[in-house]
Design a protein around this motif. Structure first.
Motif, PDB file in Angstrom:
ATOM      1  N   HIS A  75      30.788  43.786  45.921  1.00 35.37           N
ATOM      2  CA  HIS A  75      31.615  43.839  44.712  1.00 35.37           C
ATOM      3  C   HIS A  75      32.944  43.133  44.975  1.00 35.37           C
ATOM      4  CE1 HIS A  75      28.897  46.744  42.873  1.00 35.37           C
ATOM      5  NE2 HIS A  75      28.880  47.374  44.036  1.00 35.37           N
ATOM      6  N   PRO A  76      32.951  41.812  45.025  1.00 39.11           N
ATOM      7  CA  PRO A  76      34.213  41.110  45.299  1.00 39.11           C
ATOM      8  C   PRO A  76      35.210  41.320  44.162  1.00 39.11           C
ATOM      9  CG  PRO A  76      32.517  39.549  44.661  1.00 39.11           C
ATOM     10  CD  PRO A  76      31.853  40.885  44.792  1.00 39.11           C
ATOM     11  N   LYS A  77      36.484  41.190  44.481  1.00 43.69           N
ATOM     12  CA  LYS A  77      37.503  41.373  43.459  1.00 43.69           C
ATOM     13  C   LYS A  77      38.356  40.114  43.345  1.00 43.69           C
ATOM     14  CE  LYS A  77      40.252  44.030  46.723  1.00 43.69           C
ATOM     15  NZ  LYS A  77      40.892  45.294  46.972  1.00 43.69           N
ATOM     16  N   TRP A  78      38.958  39.963  42.186  1.00 44.76           N
ATOM     17  CA  TRP A  78      39.808  38.804  41.908  1.00 44.76           C
ATOM     18  C   TRP A  78      40.980  39.274  41.076  1.00 44.76           C
ATOM     19  CZ3 TRP A  78      41.371  35.962  37.593  1.00 44.76           C
ATOM     20  CH2 TRP A  78      41.902  34.702  37.883  1.00 44.76           C
ATOM     21  N   ARG A 101      35.342  34.457  36.340  1.00 43.47           N
ATOM     22  CA  ARG A 101      35.136  35.328  37.507  1.00 43.47           C
ATOM     23  C   ARG A 101      34.395  36.602  37.107  1.00 43.47           C
ATOM     24  NH1 ARG A 101      36.972  33.576  42.662  1.00 43.47           N
ATOM     25  NH2 ARG A 101      38.300  31.808  42.256  1.00 43.47           N
ATOM     26  N   GLU A 142      32.434  39.452  39.559  1.00 37.62           N
ATOM     27  CA  GLU A 142      33.563  39.974  40.315  1.00 37.62           C
ATOM     28  C   GLU A 142      34.335  40.993  39.503  1.00 37.62           C
ATOM     29  OE1 GLU A 142      35.986  36.960  42.147  1.00 37.62           O
ATOM     30  OE2 GLU A 142      34.255  35.662  42.454  1.00 37.62           O
ATOM     31  N   ARG A 143      35.016  41.896  40.192  1.00 38.18           N
ATOM     32  CA  ARG A 143      35.893  42.855  39.528  1.00 38.18           C
ATOM     33  C   ARG A 143      37.212  42.154  39.292  1.00 38.18           C
ATOM     34  NH1 ARG A 143      36.913  47.021  43.368  1.00 38.18           N
ATOM     35  NH2 ARG A 143      36.361  45.481  44.921  1.00 38.18           N
TER      36      ARG A 143
END
Length: 86
Positions: free
Chosen positions: A44-47, A78, A83-84
């Protein structure tokens, strides 16, 4: 024409609120017990995006809208990539 646009705006706002399109919940270790912190970050990558606010002593112009548009476009992209986004 304005009334039709307002109708569409309200329709989509209600749909977004119902589906919680713009809400993001952070995954927790309790919710994903088989993953480590790094595993959660990989799955769960974040941006996080920021933009400079306009100065209060000047007048607004098209450049301000362009700056905001860029961050909105990047955030939407994104989010579609999974992505979160904040």
């Amino acid at each position: 024409k304005r009334d039709q646009l307002r109708k569409l705006q309200n329709q989509y706002r209600a749909r977004w609120a119902e589906k919680r399109i713009f809400e993001v919940n952070a995954p927790t270790l309790e919710g994903l017990p088989s993953l480590s912190r790094n595993g959660i970050r990989q799955r769960h990558p974040k941006w996080f995006g920021t933009f400079p606010y306009p100065y209060t002593d000047g007048s607004l112009h098209l450049g301000h809208a362009y700056t905001i548009f860029k961050i909105e476009l990047a955030a939407g992209f994104r989010r579609m990539m999974g992505e979160r986004v904040l």
